[in-house]
Motif scaffolding. Structure first.
Motif, mmCIF file in Angstrom:
data_model
loop_
_atom_site.group_PDB
_atom_site.id
_atom_site.type_symbol
_atom_site.label_atom_id
_atom_site.label_comp_id
_atom_site.label_asym_id
_atom_site.label_seq_id
_atom_site.Cartn_x
_atom_site.Cartn_y
_atom_site.Cartn_z
ATOM 1 N N PHE A 125 23.992 38.905 33.865
ATOM 2 C CA PHE A 125 25.039 39.306 34.807
ATOM 3 C C PHE A 125 25.623 38.073 35.487
ATOM 4 O O PHE A 125 26.850 37.933 35.607
ATOM 5 C CB PHE A 125 24.464 40.253 35.851
ATOM 6 N N ALA A 126 24.765 37.169 35.934
ATOM 7 C CA ALA A 126 25.241 35.942 36.585
ATOM 8 C C ALA A 126 26.083 35.112 35.626
ATOM 9 O O ALA A 126 27.104 34.525 36.017
ATOM 10 C CB ALA A 126 24.052 35.127 37.095
ATOM 11 N N ASP A 127 25.671 35.058 34.354
ATOM 12 C CA ASP A 127 26.460 34.337 33.351
ATOM 13 C C ASP A 127 27.840 34.959 33.193
ATOM 14 O O ASP A 127 28.848 34.251 33.067
ATOM 15 C CB ASP A 127 25.738 34.354 31.996
ATOM 16 N N ALA A 128 27.877 36.305 33.223
ATOM 17 C CA ALA A 128 29.148 37.009 33.077
ATOM 18 C C ALA A 128 30.083 36.686 34.244
ATOM 19 O O ALA A 128 31.288 36.476 34.054
ATOM 20 C CB ALA A 128 28.913 38.517 32.978
ATOM 21 N N VAL A 129 29.528 36.661 35.449
ATOM 22 C CA VAL A 129 30.331 36.318 36.630
ATOM 23 C C VAL A 129 30.867 34.896 36.506
ATOM 24 O O VAL A 129 32.055 34.632 36.731
ATOM 25 C CB VAL A 129 29.502 36.479 37.921
ATOM 26 N N THR A 130 29.992 33.970 36.142
ATOM 27 C CA THR A 130 30.404 32.574 36.014
ATOM 28 C C THR A 130 31.498 32.416 34.967
ATOM 29 O O THR A 130 32.519 31.740 35.192
ATOM 30 C CB THR A 130 29.204 31.689 35.634
ATOM 31 N N LYS A 131 31.311 33.048 33.816
ATOM 32 C CA LYS A 131 32.312 32.941 32.747
ATOM 33 C C LYS A 131 33.646 33.553 33.177
ATOM 34 O O LYS A 131 34.712 33.028 32.852
ATOM 35 C CB LYS A 131 31.789 33.619 31.482
ATOM 36 N N ALA A 132 33.571 34.667 33.904
ATOM 37 C CA ALA A 132 34.808 35.308 34.369
ATOM 38 C C ALA A 132 35.588 34.396 35.316
ATOM 39 O O ALA A 132 36.830 34.396 35.317
ATOM 40 C CB ALA A 132 34.492 36.629 35.052
ATOM 41 N N THR A 133 34.860 33.615 36.123
ATOM 42 C CA THR A 133 35.539 32.736 37.077
ATOM 43 C C THR A 133 36.178 31.527 36.388
ATOM 44 O O THR A 133 37.099 30.922 36.946
ATOM 45 C CB THR A 133 34.571 32.243 38.175
ATOM 46 N N TYR A 134 35.701 31.200 35.184
ATOM 47 C CA TYR A 134 36.367 30.172 34.371
ATOM 48 C C TYR A 134 37.445 30.890 33.545
ATOM 49 O O TYR A 134 37.310 31.076 32.339
ATOM 50 C CB TYR A 134 35.349 29.454 33.485
ATOM 51 N N TYR A 135 38.499 31.287 34.237
ATOM 52 C CA TYR A 135 39.480 32.208 33.671
ATOM 53 C C TYR A 135 40.293 31.609 32.530
ATOM 54 O O TYR A 135 40.778 32.331 31.653
ATOM 55 C CB TYR A 135 40.410 32.721 34.769
ATOM 56 N N LYS A 136 40.462 30.300 32.510
ATOM 57 C CA LYS A 136 41.209 29.684 31.420
ATOM 58 C C LYS A 136 40.444 29.764 30.110
ATOM 59 O O LYS A 136 41.027 29.972 29.047
ATOM 60 C CB LYS A 136 41.532 28.226 31.756
ATOM 61 N N GLN A 137 39.118 29.606 30.190
ATOM 62 C CA GLN A 137 38.284 29.686 28.994
ATOM 63 C C GLN A 137 37.990 31.131 28.602
ATOM 64 O O GLN A 137 37.721 31.423 27.435
ATOM 65 C CB GLN A 137 36.954 28.955 29.207
ATOM 66 N N ASN A 138 38.038 32.045 29.580
ATOM 67 C CA ASN A 138 37.703 33.444 29.322
ATOM 68 C C ASN A 138 38.754 34.365 29.937
ATOM 69 O O ASN A 138 38.473 35.108 30.876
ATOM 70 C CB ASN A 138 36.325 33.764 29.904
ATOM 71 N N PRO A 139 39.966 34.330 29.402
ATOM 72 C CA PRO A 139 41.034 35.132 30.004
ATOM 73 C C PRO A 139 40.899 36.634 29.745
ATOM 74 O O PRO A 139 41.432 37.446 30.492
ATOM 75 C CB PRO A 139 42.299 34.576 29.341
ATOM 76 N N ASN A 140 40.177 36.996 28.669
ATOM 77 C CA ASN A 140 40.080 38.398 28.280
ATOM 78 C C ASN A 140 38.775 38.989 28.787
ATOM 79 O O ASN A 140 37.702 38.776 28.203
ATOM 80 C CB ASN A 140 40.173 38.541 26.758
ATOM 81 N N ILE A 141 38.837 39.725 29.885
ATOM 82 C CA ILE A 141 37.639 40.296 30.498
ATOM 83 C C ILE A 141 36.970 41.313 29.569
ATOM 84 O O ILE A 141 35.739 41.380 29.493
ATOM 85 C CB ILE A 141 37.988 40.958 31.848
ATOM 86 N N ALA A 142 37.754 42.093 28.856
ATOM 87 C CA ALA A 142 37.187 43.104 27.958
ATOM 88 C C ALA A 142 36.316 42.452 26.889
ATOM 89 O O ALA A 142 35.194 42.914 26.617
ATOM 90 C CB ALA A 142 38.301 43.927 27.305
ATOM 91 N N ASP A 143 36.797 41.376 26.296
ATOM 92 C CA ASP A 143 36.022 40.677 25.266
ATOM 93 C C ASP A 143 34.768 40.048 25.859
ATOM 94 O O ASP A 143 33.684 40.073 25.249
ATOM 95 C CB ASP A 143 36.871 39.595 24.602
ATOM 96 N N LEU A 144 34.922 39.469 27.043
ATOM 97 C CA LEU A 144 33.780 38.841 27.704
ATOM 98 C C LEU A 144 32.676 39.856 27.963
ATOM 99 O O LEU A 144 31.505 39.621 27.646
ATOM 100 C CB LEU A 144 34.226 38.204 29.030
ATOM 101 N N LEU A 145 33.035 40.993 28.536
ATOM 102 C CA LEU A 145 32.018 41.986 28.887
ATOM 103 C C LEU A 145 31.403 42.639 27.654
ATOM 104 O O LEU A 145 30.226 43.023 27.668
ATOM 105 C CB LEU A 145 32.613 43.046 29.811
ATOM 106 N N LYS A 146 32.173 42.738 26.589
ATOM 107 C CA LYS A 146 31.618 43.272 25.350
ATOM 108 C C LYS A 146 30.502 42.369 24.831
ATOM 109 O O LYS A 146 29.448 42.835 24.391
ATOM 110 C CB LYS A 146 32.720 43.396 24.293
ATOM 111 N N SER A 147 30.721 41.073 24.924
ATOM 112 C CA SER A 147 29.708 40.102 24.494
ATOM 113 C C SER A 147 28.481 40.134 25.403
ATOM 114 O O SER A 147 27.340 40.129 24.933
ATOM 115 C CB SER A 147 30.320 38.697 24.478
#
Length: 431
Positions: free
Chosen positions: A399-421
């Motif tokens: 969960f913490a990794d997901a939050v961190t990745k979401a805040t790096y929005y340029k590298q992870n612009p697609n929230i749906a793809d991020l959360l699926k992973s």
């Protein structure tokens, strides 16, 4: 729950240790007679919590009426969780656990499944007075294994002077009965950022520990999302739901628009740099003691605009009875005594923590500051415990990794793809 204590430590014990532990039978667990019981706690005898425990134990020994005598060993945790957990793990190897011990709420499932602790529910009286969040965090497979003796909570601290300078009037502020939704919160954050030319709030996004799930999961729950299904067996199709996506998008947009930051100035709110801070009840003592020049107030969690549901985080340390004790009646009596109203009240007032019983809440409301009163009321209205999962530490880290990745929005612009992973990763830890 104080800052630095929001850290769930994995139960780092090999399966072989559990086998040895169970095959070897009951340990010494508390002395030479059926009347003497031992207890281990994770703090110092000289801490406010420790001083309250000394009084509680003395009272138990004097008044239990059955000749039970409890002895406490105080084993402070280090900042990384060592010390106390190391002692527990060593005791599993040597089959020398105490009769009663403390454990952090999210570790309930791991301890219960591994048969480190046993159900204690039948010894606990007046359970209807205990907060639902406390019962939830101590329950595994429909049995109460542990009872929390205090609660925790988080709010949005705000600098009254800075709000006025930015033109935000008291009439615009939210309340427990009428919270800001995410859109309204974003509008306020924009007004503050534009006026002061700096982030409006420190969400402590640089803290990648248990703080992430503890403080940000309420956004998911407010939106109607979940981390796993109720049985704790499914994350795919759950953690990556559209509801959860809206919560992570809200967080991501706060960073993207500069309303918060992933690298906040240390003690930025306390020194007047940021108008708002998301933090817990532990911040009250710090602000009142070390930063008296800050005139602050506290606001409730912002809510999903679709549901309008207020949700706030809860959870803290608990008492439990070891599975190896040969004195369950005495151990159960001690856990019950320590979680009764009088003892909980003594501990909560000494340690400046939120209460775990409704009766204690009622007593405290007339004795505490307005900020603490607010957090108690928010807890009663909206408290939500973290999921009880055997592999909770791994889920929390993901969960913490997901939050961190979401805040790096340029590298992870697609929230749906991020959360699926991330849902796929969480799924791998579920049993």
């Amino acid at each position: 729950m104080r800052k630095g204590k929001i850290a769930v430590i994995a139960v780092v014990v090999l399966a072989a240790v559990f086998v040895v532990y169970m095959v070897s039978g009951s340990g010494n667990s508390g002395g030479n007679t059926k009347k003497n019981i031992t207890m281990w706690v994770h703090y110092s005898k000289d801490d406010p919590e420790g001083k309250a425990m000394v009084k509680n134990i003395a009272l138990f020994n004097k008044t239990n009426g059955k000749g039970y005598h409890a002895t406490v060993q105080y084993i402070p945790r280090s900042s990384s969780g060592g010390g106390y957990e190391d002692k527990i793990n060593a005791a599993l190897n040597s089959n020398s656990l105490p009769d009663v011990m403390t454990l952090d709420g999210p570790n309930t499932a791991a301890y219960a499944k591994s048969k480190i602790i046993q159900p204690v529910g039948k010894y606990i009286k007046n359970k209807q007075d205990i907060l639902p969040s406390i019962l939830s965090q101590g329950t595994y497979k429909n049995k109460l294994y542990a009872v929390g003796y205090s609660e925790s909570g988080v709010g949005i601290y705000y600098n009254k002077k800075m709000f006025k300078e930015a033109g935000i009037s008291d009439s615009e502020l939210p309340s427990l009965s009428k919270s800001w939704n995410w859109d309204q919160f974003t509008e306020i954050a924009k007004k503050l950022k534009d006026h002061f030319n700096r982030p409006a709030i420190d969400l402590q996004l640089n803290d990648h520990s248990e703080w992430s799930l503890y403080s940000f999961a309420p956004f998911i729950w407010s939106a109607g999302g979940k981390i796993t299904n109720a049985a704790g067996t499914k994350a795919e199709g759950v953690f990556d739901s559209k509801q959860t996506q809206t919560a992570f998008t809200f967080l991501q947009n706060l960073v993207k628009n500069g309303y918060t930051t992933i690298s906040p100035i240390q003690e930025g709110f306390q020194t007047g740099k940021y108008p708002m801070l998301m933090s817990g009840s532990w911040a009250i003592q710090e602000l009142n003691t070390s930063y008296k020049n800050i005139d602050y107030g506290i606001l409730p969690y912002p809510v999903s605009p679709k549901t309008g549901k207020l949700v706030s985080p809860t959870g803290s340390w608990q008492y439990a009875m070891s599975a190896s004790t040969s004195k369950p009646e005495a151990a159960g009596a001690l856990v019950n005594f320590l979680t009764e109203t009088a003892q909980m009240y003594r501990t909560a007032m000494a340690n400046t923590v939120l209460p775990a019983r409704k009766s204690v809440s009622k007593k405290m409301l007339t004795k505490v500051s307005a900020t603490m009163e607010f957090l108690i009321q928010q807890n009663l209205k909206s408290g939500h415990s973290r999921p009880v999962l055997v592999n909770y530490p791994q889920v929390s880290r993901t969960f913490a990794d997901a939050v961190t990745k979401a805040t790096y929005y340029k590298q992870n612009p697609n929230i749906a793809d991020l959360l699926k992973s991330e849902a796929k990763t969480i799924q791998s830890y579920l049993k």
